[in-house]
Design a protein around this motif. Structure first.
Motif, PDB file in Angstrom:
ATOM      1  N   MET A 113      73.473  48.978  93.831  1.00 19.81           N
ATOM      2  CA  MET A 113      72.034  48.690  93.932  1.00 19.81           C
ATOM      3  C   MET A 113      71.357  48.978  92.601  1.00 19.81           C
ATOM      4  O   MET A 113      71.655  49.978  91.946  1.00 19.81           O
ATOM      5  CB  MET A 113      71.406  49.538  95.043  1.00 19.81           C
ATOM      6  N   ASN A 114      70.420  48.117  92.202  1.00 21.09           N
ATOM      7  CA  ASN A 114      69.692  48.295  90.952  1.00 21.09           C
ATOM      8  C   ASN A 114      68.499  49.215  91.189  1.00 21.09           C
ATOM      9  O   ASN A 114      67.585  48.884  91.944  1.00 21.09           O
ATOM     10  CB  ASN A 114      69.214  46.942  90.430  1.00 21.09           C
ATOM     11  N   HIS A 115      68.504  50.384  90.531  1.00 24.52           N
ATOM     12  CA  HIS A 115      67.417  51.336  90.699  1.00 24.52           C
ATOM     13  C   HIS A 115      66.484  51.331  89.492  1.00 24.52           C
ATOM     14  O   HIS A 115      65.841  52.344  89.207  1.00 24.52           O
ATOM     15  CB  HIS A 115      67.982  52.739  90.931  1.00 24.52           C
ATOM     16  N   ARG A 116      66.402  50.234  88.777  1.00 21.15           N
ATOM     17  CA  ARG A 116      65.515  50.170  87.626  1.00 21.15           C
ATOM     18  C   ARG A 116      64.079  50.413  88.087  1.00 21.15           C
ATOM     19  O   ARG A 116      63.583  49.725  88.983  1.00 21.15           O
ATOM     20  CB  ARG A 116      65.618  48.803  86.962  1.00 21.15           C
ATOM     21  N   PRO A 117      63.381  51.380  87.501  1.00 20.37           N
ATOM     22  CA  PRO A 117      62.020  51.676  87.962  1.00 20.37           C
ATOM     23  C   PRO A 117      61.065  50.516  87.684  1.00 20.37           C
ATOM     24  O   PRO A 117      61.061  49.937  86.601  1.00 20.37           O
ATOM     25  CB  PRO A 117      61.627  52.905  87.131  1.00 20.37           C
ATOM     26  N   ARG A 118      60.259  50.208  88.679  1.00 18.44           N
ATOM     27  CA  ARG A 118      59.200  49.209  88.510  1.00 18.44           C
ATOM     28  C   ARG A 118      57.939  49.717  89.215  1.00 18.44           C
ATOM     29  O   ARG A 118      57.259  48.969  89.897  1.00 18.44           O
ATOM     30  CB  ARG A 118      59.642  47.854  89.073  1.00 18.44           C
ATOM     31  N   ARG A 119      57.659  51.009  89.029  1.00 15.55           N
ATOM     32  CA  ARG A 119      56.472  51.589  89.647  1.00 15.55           C
ATOM     33  C   ARG A 119      55.212  50.898  89.123  1.00 15.55           C
ATOM     34  O   ARG A 119      54.315  50.522  89.880  1.00 15.55           O
ATOM     35  CB  ARG A 119      56.381  53.086  89.342  1.00 15.55           C
ATOM     36  N   SER A 120      55.136  50.769  87.807  1.00 16.10           N
ATOM     37  CA  SER A 120      53.962  50.216  87.139  1.00 16.10           C
ATOM     38  C   SER A 120      54.387  49.017  86.311  1.00 16.10           C
ATOM     39  O   SER A 120      55.254  49.130  85.437  1.00 16.10           O
ATOM     40  CB  SER A 120      53.321  51.275  86.243  1.00 16.10           C
ATOM     41  N   VAL A 121      53.766  47.863  86.582  1.00 19.99           N
ATOM     42  CA  VAL A 121      54.088  46.625  85.876  1.00 19.99           C
ATOM     43  C   VAL A 121      52.776  46.110  85.288  1.00 19.99           C
ATOM     44  O   VAL A 121      51.925  45.572  86.001  1.00 19.99           O
ATOM     45  CB  VAL A 121      54.720  45.596  86.835  1.00 19.99           C
ATOM     46  N   LEU A 122      52.606  46.299  83.995  1.00 12.97           N
ATOM     47  CA  LEU A 122      51.307  46.103  83.337  1.00 12.97           C
ATOM     48  C   LEU A 122      51.218  44.742  82.662  1.00 12.97           C
ATOM     49  O   LEU A 122      52.062  44.391  81.831  1.00 12.97           O
ATOM     50  CB  LEU A 122      51.104  47.212  82.296  1.00 12.97           C
ATOM     51  N   TYR A 123      50.172  43.984  83.018  1.00 10.38           N
ATOM     52  CA  TYR A 123      49.886  42.728  82.311  1.00 10.38           C
ATOM     53  C   TYR A 123      49.278  43.035  80.953  1.00 10.38           C
ATOM     54  O   TYR A 123      48.354  43.846  80.833  1.00 10.38           O
ATOM     55  CB  TYR A 123      48.887  41.880  83.101  1.00 10.38           C
ATOM     56  N   MET A 124      49.788  42.362  79.919  1.00 11.34           N
ATOM     57  CA  MET A 124      49.231  42.481  78.575  1.00 11.34           C
ATOM     58  C   MET A 124      48.925  41.084  78.053  1.00 11.34           C
ATOM     59  O   MET A 124      49.772  40.184  78.136  1.00 11.34           O
ATOM     60  CB  MET A 124      50.219  43.176  77.633  1.00 11.34           C
ATOM     61  N   PRO A 125      47.706  40.854  77.511  1.00 13.79           N
ATOM     62  CA  PRO A 125      47.347  39.519  77.020  1.00 13.79           C
ATOM     63  C   PRO A 125      48.203  39.109  75.830  1.00 13.79           C
ATOM     64  O   PRO A 125      48.283  39.829  74.834  1.00 13.79           O
ATOM     65  CB  PRO A 125      45.874  39.670  76.635  1.00 13.79           C
ATOM     66  N   GLY A 126      48.833  37.946  75.934  1.00 10.73           N
ATOM     67  CA  GLY A 126      49.753  37.516  74.889  1.00 10.73           C
ATOM     68  C   GLY A 126      49.093  37.062  73.609  1.00 10.73           C
ATOM     69  O   GLY A 126      49.767  36.879  72.597  1.00 10.73           O
ATOM     70  N   SER A 127      47.789  36.893  73.633  1.00 10.73           N
ATOM     71  CA  SER A 127      47.089  36.392  72.443  1.00 10.73           C
ATOM     72  C   SER A 127      46.597  37.494  71.524  1.00 10.73           C
ATOM     73  O   SER A 127      46.046  37.204  70.458  1.00 10.73           O
ATOM     74  CB  SER A 127      45.894  35.536  72.883  1.00 10.73           C
ATOM     75  N   LYS A 128      46.791  38.739  71.892  1.00  5.06           N
ATOM     76  CA  LYS A 128      46.233  39.857  71.121  1.00  5.06           C
ATOM     77  C   LYS A 128      47.355  40.725  70.562  1.00  5.06           C
ATOM     78  O   LYS A 128      48.017  41.458  71.294  1.00  5.06           O
ATOM     79  CB  LYS A 128      45.289  40.687  71.996  1.00  5.06           C
ATOM     80  N   SER A 129      47.549  40.674  69.260  1.00  5.35           N
ATOM     81  CA  SER A 129      48.634  41.418  68.635  1.00  5.35           C
ATOM     82  C   SER A 129      48.452  42.919  68.799  1.00  5.35           C
ATOM     83  O   SER A 129      49.426  43.663  68.967  1.00  5.35           O
ATOM     84  CB  SER A 129      48.754  41.051  67.151  1.00  5.35           C
ATOM     85  N   ARG A 130      47.208  43.387  68.777  1.00  2.00           N
ATOM     86  CA  ARG A 130      46.968  44.827  68.944  1.00  2.00           C
ATOM     87  C   ARG A 130      47.378  45.285  70.339  1.00  2.00           C
ATOM     88  O   ARG A 130      47.899  46.393  70.508  1.00  2.00           O
ATOM     89  CB  ARG A 130      45.497  45.150  68.692  1.00  2.00           C
TER      90      ARG A 130
END
Length: 285
Positions: free
Chosen positions: A1-18
């Motif tokens: 079984m894959n126990h890779r944590p995915r508690r928090s999955v954060l969207y980040m805007p792809g157009s902003k380098s910062r």
């Protein structure tokens, strides 16, 4: 079984380098580098180049990196998919998936890269079981904002208008051994409301929650991570069960409750998740 944590999955805007630079320092288990909703039409091409270059340079450490592309029916979708496949993130997230054919068409380009599916339309939810069975699909992500719009539903505490849809996707994901991530909580300054919704998602069975702001990470990681008390009970259940088996029978009991195979299986899963979280957090330091 894959126990890779995915508690928090954060969207980040792809157009902003910062934002992409900041993403590499945040305590998120996974990052969705977004080319769809977070990027205006005039910035789509530049964002695609920026995101794919970031993925290729691998600055995100142990965090799982997913690229959300535009839909195949848009003018950007085909180029997004080809570029993301070339960059080779951990997964490619498809918006508004409505049939297993959507997964198959993406896999024809993405090859062995895992596919994630946004579940955010009525047709998609009604086809959840067939979608979950599609080869190459690894995770479902609830798109509750778009779904509420399509349903003409309201965002209210307790999410009663969403429960049927959330349940359908959960059933499909678990039936086919997939991960599944809950939708976003829009009021990013409302920690108490976020906590309540995280607890609801955790109790329903979601692996974690998608987030729109780094300020939501601490609460989400806490709620979806196993508590010290839960880990202590898990260890006690395993020990009691193994001791009972070794002694040749009887019934294992912990804190006045019978411990059976199913409890031990859950206990071992919880301990494996805790170990995976500790490994991820250590690697991110």
């Amino acid at each position: 079984m894959n126990h890779r944590p995915r508690r928090s999955v954060l969207y980040m805007p792809g157009s902003k380098s910062r934002a992409l630079d900041k993403a590499a320092t945040l305590p998120a288990d996974a990052l969705i580098l977004d080319l769809e909703d977070a990027v205006s039409p005039t910035e789509k091409s530049a964002a695609r180049d920026l995101v794919c270059e970031a993925v290729k340079s691998r600055p995100f450490g142990p965090r799982e990196v997913i690229v959300r592309i535009n839909g195949a029916q848009t003018e950007w979708g085909g180029a997004d998919l080809a570029a993301a496949a070339d960059a080779r993130p951990d997964a490619i997230l498809l918006p508004k998936v409505e049939s297993p054919d959507d997964i198959a068409k993406a896999r024809a380009v993405a090859g062995d890269i895992a596919i994630w599916a946004m579940m955010e339309t009525p047709r998609g939810l009604l086809n959840a079981d067939a979608i979950a069975a599609a080869p190459g699909l690894a995770c479902m992500v609830m798109g509750t904002n778009d779904l509420a719009k399509e349903l003409h539903a309201s965002h209210i505490p307790g999410r009663v208008p969403m429960i049927a849809s959330l349940g359908l996707a959960l059933l499909a994901a678990r039936a086919h051994g997939l991960a599944i991530i809950d939708g976003v909580y829009n009021a990013f300054k409302d920690d108490e409301g976020l906590r309540v919704e995280c607890e609801q998602g955790r109790d329903m069975g979601f692996d974690g929650k998608t987030l729109i702001h780094p300020a939501q990470l601490a609460v989400t990681n806490e709620v979806f991570g196993p508590s010290p008390e839960a880990l202590e009970e898990a260890r006690a259940q395993i020990a009691a069960f193994e001791q009972t088996e070794a002694s040749g029978g009887g019934v294992a009991v912990v804190n006045g409750r019978i411990v059976e195979n199913l409890h031990v299986e859950n206990a071992r899963r919880l301990l494996a998740e805790a170990d995976a979280i500790a490994t991820l957090e250590e690697a991110a330091r």
